[in-house]
Write a protein that holds these residues in place. Sequence first.
Motif, PDB file in Angstrom:
ATOM      1  N   GLY A  18       0.843  -1.187   0.000  1.00 14.57           N
ATOM      2  CA  GLY A  18       0.000   0.000   0.000  1.00 14.57           C
ATOM      3  C   GLY A  18       0.878   1.236   0.000  1.00 14.57           C
ATOM      4  N   GLY A  19       0.710   2.112   0.974  1.00 16.21           N
ATOM      5  CA  GLY A  19       1.535   3.318   1.056  1.00 16.21           C
ATOM      6  C   GLY A  19       2.757   3.157   1.912  1.00 16.21           C
ATOM      7  N   LEU A  20       3.053   1.943   2.368  1.00 13.99           N
ATOM      8  CA  LEU A  20       4.203   1.733   3.246  1.00 13.99           C
ATOM      9  C   LEU A  20       5.506   1.653   2.456  1.00 13.99           C
ATOM     10  CD1 LEU A  20       2.887  -0.905   5.826  1.00 13.99           C
ATOM     11  CD2 LEU A  20       3.336   1.515   6.240  1.00 13.99           C
ATOM     12  N   GLU A  21       6.578   2.045   3.101  1.00 11.87           N
ATOM     13  CA  GLU A  21       7.921   1.939   2.537  1.00 11.87           C
ATOM     14  C   GLU A  21       8.864   1.446   3.639  1.00 11.87           C
ATOM     15  OE1 GLU A  21      11.561   4.752   0.817  1.00 11.87           O
ATOM     16  OE2 GLU A  21       9.588   5.609   1.247  1.00 11.87           O
ATOM     17  N   LEU A  22       9.686   0.488   3.302  1.00 15.67           N
ATOM     18  CA  LEU A  22      10.690  -0.041   4.217  1.00 15.67           C
ATOM     19  C   LEU A  22      12.068   0.189   3.623  1.00 15.67           C
ATOM     20  CD1 LEU A  22       9.040  -3.526   4.944  1.00 15.67           C
ATOM     21  CD2 LEU A  22       8.903  -1.488   6.391  1.00 15.67           C
ATOM     22  N   TRP A  23      13.027   0.523   4.458  1.00 13.15           N
ATOM     23  CA  TRP A  23      14.397   0.647   3.959  1.00 13.15           C
ATOM     24  C   TRP A  23      15.409   0.308   5.062  1.00 13.15           C
ATOM     25  CZ3 TRP A  23      11.710   5.037   5.409  1.00 13.15           C
ATOM     26  CH2 TRP A  23      12.348   5.924   6.293  1.00 13.15           C
ATOM     27  N   ALA A  24      16.593  -0.071   4.608  1.00  7.73           N
ATOM     28  CA  ALA A  24      17.704  -0.355   5.519  1.00  7.73           C
ATOM     29  C   ALA A  24      19.001   0.078   4.842  1.00  7.73           C
ATOM     30  CB  ALA A  24      17.764  -1.838   5.866  1.00  7.73           C
ATOM     31  N   ASN A  25      19.845   0.779   5.581  1.00  7.37           N
ATOM     32  CA  ASN A  25      21.144   1.216   5.090  1.00  7.37           C
ATOM     33  C   ASN A  25      22.235   0.631   5.979  1.00  7.37           C
ATOM     34  OD1 ASN A  25      19.913   2.795   3.134  1.00  7.37           O
ATOM     35  ND2 ASN A  25      19.943   4.647   4.379  1.00  7.37           N
ATOM     36  N   LEU A  26      23.170  -0.071   5.371  1.00  4.24           N
ATOM     37  CA  LEU A  26      24.347  -0.573   6.073  1.00  4.24           C
ATOM     38  C   LEU A  26      25.520   0.295   5.639  1.00  4.24           C
ATOM     39  CD1 LEU A  26      25.912  -2.575   7.829  1.00  4.24           C
ATOM     40  CD2 LEU A  26      26.055  -4.091   5.827  1.00  4.24           C
ATOM     41  N   LEU A  27      25.935   1.198   6.514  1.00  9.08           N
ATOM     42  CA  LEU A  27      27.009   2.137   6.202  1.00  9.08           C
ATOM     43  C   LEU A  27      28.340   1.592   6.696  1.00  9.08           C
ATOM     44  CD1 LEU A  27      25.196   5.473   7.161  1.00  9.08           C
ATOM     45  CD2 LEU A  27      25.199   4.263   4.973  1.00  9.08           C
ATOM     46  N   ASN A  28      29.378   1.798   5.891  1.00 12.81           N
ATOM     47  CA  ASN A  28      30.713   1.282   6.188  1.00 12.81           C
ATOM     48  C   ASN A  28      30.640  -0.217   6.452  1.00 12.81           C
ATOM     49  OD1 ASN A  28      33.433   1.026   6.728  1.00 12.81           O
ATOM     50  ND2 ASN A  28      33.402   2.245   8.610  1.00 12.81           N
ATOM     51  N   SER A  41      27.579   0.584  10.659  1.00 12.10           N
ATOM     52  CA  SER A  41      26.354   1.035  11.314  1.00 12.10           C
ATOM     53  C   SER A  41      25.155   0.695  10.443  1.00 12.10           C
ATOM     54  CB  SER A  41      26.408   2.548  11.550  1.00 12.10           C
ATOM     55  OG  SER A  41      25.208   3.025  12.116  1.00 12.10           O
ATOM     56  N   VAL A  42      24.067   0.243  11.063  1.00  8.42           N
ATOM     57  CA  VAL A  42      22.833  -0.103  10.360  1.00  8.42           C
ATOM     58  C   VAL A  42      21.733   0.869  10.772  1.00  8.42           C
ATOM     59  CG1 VAL A  42      21.061  -1.840   9.962  1.00  8.42           C
ATOM     60  CG2 VAL A  42      23.443  -2.535  10.237  1.00  8.42           C
ATOM     61  N   THR A  43      21.029   1.396   9.787  1.00  7.12           N
ATOM     62  CA  THR A  43      19.838   2.196  10.036  1.00  7.12           C
ATOM     63  C   THR A  43      18.665   1.553   9.313  1.00  7.12           C
ATOM     64  OG1 THR A  43      21.108   4.258  10.176  1.00  7.12           O
ATOM     65  CG2 THR A  43      18.756   4.461   9.810  1.00  7.12           C
ATOM     66  N   VAL A  44      17.546   1.366  10.006  1.00  2.52           N
ATOM     67  CA  VAL A  44      16.336   0.821   9.388  1.00  2.52           C
ATOM     68  C   VAL A  44      15.228   1.855   9.524  1.00  2.52           C
ATOM     69  CG1 VAL A  44      16.965  -1.573   9.787  1.00  2.52           C
ATOM     70  CG2 VAL A  44      15.679  -0.343  11.532  1.00  2.52           C
ATOM     71  N   GLY A  45      14.351   1.887   8.525  1.00  2.00           N
ATOM     72  CA  GLY A  45      13.298   2.882   8.537  1.00  2.00           C
ATOM     73  C   GLY A  45      11.986   2.345   8.023  1.00  2.00           C
ATOM     74  N   LEU A  46      10.911   2.994   8.452  1.00  6.07           N
ATOM     75  CA  LEU A  46       9.555   2.665   8.040  1.00  6.07           C
ATOM     76  C   LEU A  46       8.836   3.970   7.745  1.00  6.07           C
ATOM     77  CD1 LEU A  46       7.051   0.803   7.719  1.00  6.07           C
ATOM     78  CD2 LEU A  46       6.683   1.086  10.189  1.00  6.07           C
ATOM     79  N   GLY A  47       8.281   4.083   6.529  1.00  5.11           N
ATOM     80  CA  GLY A  47       7.547   5.272   6.156  1.00  5.11           C
ATOM     81  C   GLY A  47       6.171   4.926   5.621  1.00  5.11           C
ATOM     82  N   TYR A  48       5.276   5.885   5.720  1.00  4.06           N
ATOM     83  CA  TYR A  48       3.935   5.712   5.167  1.00  4.06           C
ATOM     84  C   TYR A  48       3.586   6.949   4.362  1.00  4.06           C
ATOM     85  CZ  TYR A  48      -1.088   5.198   4.656  1.00  4.06           C
ATOM     86  OH  TYR A  48      -2.351   5.094   4.122  1.00  4.06           O
ATOM     87  N   HIS A  49       3.275   6.744   3.076  1.00  5.81           N
ATOM     88  CA  HIS A  49       2.870   7.822   2.172  1.00  5.81           C
ATOM     89  C   HIS A  49       1.347   7.774   2.005  1.00  5.81           C
ATOM     90  CE1 HIS A  49       7.110   8.197   0.806  1.00  5.81           C
ATOM     91  NE2 HIS A  49       7.127   6.897   0.981  1.00  5.81           N
ATOM     92  N   PHE A  50       0.715   8.909   2.141  1.00  3.44           N
ATOM     93  CA  PHE A  50      -0.730   8.936   1.904  1.00  3.44           C
ATOM     94  C   PHE A  50      -1.049  10.002   0.860  1.00  3.44           C
ATOM     95  CE2 PHE A  50       0.283  11.506   5.628  1.00  3.44           C
ATOM     96  CZ  PHE A  50      -0.314  12.726   5.354  1.00  3.44           C
ATOM     97  N   GLY A  51      -2.073   9.725   0.087  1.00  5.25           N
ATOM     98  CA  GLY A  51      -2.511  10.657  -0.937  1.00  5.25           C
ATOM     99  C   GLY A  51      -1.928  10.396  -2.305  1.00  5.25           C
ATOM    100  N   ARG A  52      -0.963   9.451  -2.429  1.00  5.69           N
ATOM    101  CA  ARG A  52      -0.351   9.183  -3.739  1.00  5.69           C
ATOM    102  C   ARG A  52      -1.158   8.141  -4.492  1.00  5.69           C
ATOM    103  NH1 ARG A  52       6.228   9.227  -2.971  1.00  5.69           N
ATOM    104  NH2 ARG A  52       6.336  11.243  -1.963  1.00  5.69           N
TER     105      ARG A  52
END
Length: 761
Positions: A714-724, A750-761
């Motif tokens: 749906g409008g969800l987005e998942l991402w993960a960044n593994l830096l260095n 370093s690991v960063t994980v994220g969760l986003g939700y887009h609405f209206g698209r």
Amino acid sequence: MALLLGPPAAAQVSSTAVSGRVLDAETEAALPGVTVLVDGSTLGTSTDETGRFRFVLPRPEATLTVSFIGYRTERVAAHAGGDLTVRLAPSTSDLQPVVVTGSRTARARAEAPVALSAITAADLQATRPNLLADALNRAPGVYMADLGNEQHAMSIRQPISYKPFYVYLEDGVPIRPAGLFNHNALIEVNMAAADQIEIVRGPGSSLYGAGAIGGAVNVSTPAPSVAPLGEVALRGGGAGYGRADLEVSGTAGGTGLYAGGYVAGQRGGFREHSDYEKASLSLRADRALGDWQLSATASLHSLTTDTDGSLDSTNFFGNGVTSQQTFTNREVRAGRASLRADRVWSARQRTTATLFGRANRVGQTPHYRLRLNAADPTRASGEVNDNAFQSVGLLAQHEAVFSRARLLVGGIVDLTPAGYVANYIDVRRDPATGVFTGFTATDSLLTDYDVTLTNLAAFAQGEVEPVERLKLVAGVRVDRVGYDLDNHLPSGSFSGAADRSDTFSRVTPRVGAVYAVTPQTGLYANASQGFLPPEAGELYRGVQVPTLRPATFDSYEIGGFVQALGGRLAADASVYRMTGQDEIVSVRQPDGSSQDQNAGATRHEGVELALAIQPASAVTVRLSGTAAQHTYLDFLVDEREGRELRYDGNRMELAPEHVVNAEVAVRPPALRGLRLAAEVQRVGPYWMDPQNTARYDGHTVLNLRAQYAGDRLGGLELWANLLNATDALYATTAAVSFGRKQYTPGLPRSVTVGLGYHFGR
């Protein structure tokens, strides 16, 4: 000349006009800089900052080609007097790396004879950077050194520097006035509300004024969308990092509204004494008022951070302390507001005026002001300082377009009262570890002055197309930077300059040419001059009698850009040579302090390249890089006691021999919405001191990114960044200070994980 320019639009009674607006098909956001041409010709224009366009048609009906890098090209029917709405869908196959504002108006790449690059909204979405450096370092010729907690230094056609070689802008207005540069100025930018970041490399004083030596960086705020939309996102990871973003946009009752911001922080990072809290909020409202298009913006920024500084060799390479600081800190409070009025008088006449204001305060106990005590290794000295300013200003310009020419004229008035106060502190130090353990405040004033800065400028730029596809460009700007000092300390004090007024004026020209083989392929050349007056702090802090002279820079460059293979290959390259006269440099002293002085002459030369290719529909390869040399040509450091100390012919310190950023990205067709990417950042070797006795070997860092925003979510987005990813030990800056090698540690794995939700698209 009249025959070449042709009659203005008002005289072309046989022609009729078409107007319209271009929007992102997914977000309904306005798209500036979109090329709109009559099909099969070069007649047309580009959309302005609100996505609107207007120009004269050669006949009552025509087909328009609407194109923008990163979007699919559309062909639409147009008729006289029509008002179109064109929606462009994002494309993954259009790879040309740059289409930006290079002349204070939205223009296509093929019309700008300068070195340009852009970090687009799509780039920011794909990268999901925790720091602006993670995004800007993708651009050719750019290395933004991470100093921790969004603090930074910059290198664009200059060594890694804390000096005022750059102009940072937001929506075309300088974030700070000339004379009050802060190398950390991009702290005062809202990353969550950055729609596009544009970089103009090389001297740009003819348009952007004093300080645009290495280049200018402009951060654009998103235009309000037509339909309601928004995003909320959370991210977190190692080293105690967390961040929350919120954006909302829409149009109600004829007024477009946008609000966006983020809060971020760190607790218990990989270094001791490295906690911070950051918050930014940006607001924008757009509305038509009669024949005027109004746009009001406001932003607020707050940063409270420990400053952990650099490490000596023992602690950087060994298993010692991770910070030699325990009390140094910085607090930033910044606010800006602007009201922009835009009037299109006719299809080819347009006036823009922007009234702006700033309020800024920085209070700190800076680690870079700590001084060792040669007689007692357990003691040192430093300062607690506070500097603040408020500004009010007006930027206005008018653009006139003729049949084969264009003229832009404008001016800026910027009035800024500022103040600076610094108190001496007595510092305690552990000589075994080099850790500064604490301090005792005193009532001893080192610096206490007010200064009023008055920046006045007028600029003009003209373009002529003597033959089809060839544009000749010439520009000139007159700058006056004035300081009125009111010093509250007596003569003989650390900062003891008597009350005085100082004025620095300069006329800076630029000439160039661009030949567009096609709208996506061309060659360009330019010659430009840069002007850099001394900063207020350089003139009056720690000085009895100001002696610094303004620096000037002469630059020559040639370049080209190409798009081929049906849009699957794009490249942009430039070669430059710049010489500086009276460049102001900081000379390190044995106690760790620095002294500003004019170097007689310097030379900066290099090659820059951006390349993007799509070997398969699901694979994109991107490469950007620079190879450069920065040299002292004439630098008399000291001539005391009848001897001369010169660095003539030495390489400048903190000047990487090359910087490369490369990425391979894959979008597997079997799982629509998935993006996997591997990025390599290489910073080449450089000298750590102007004597060229200590050398940093450079480093290579591997970053891995994964992102999924498929229809299944749906409008969800998942991402993960593994830096260095390889956990390389590296320094973002390395220099000789306190008589020894000092390193600013880069982020470990370093690991960063994220969760986003887009609405209206």
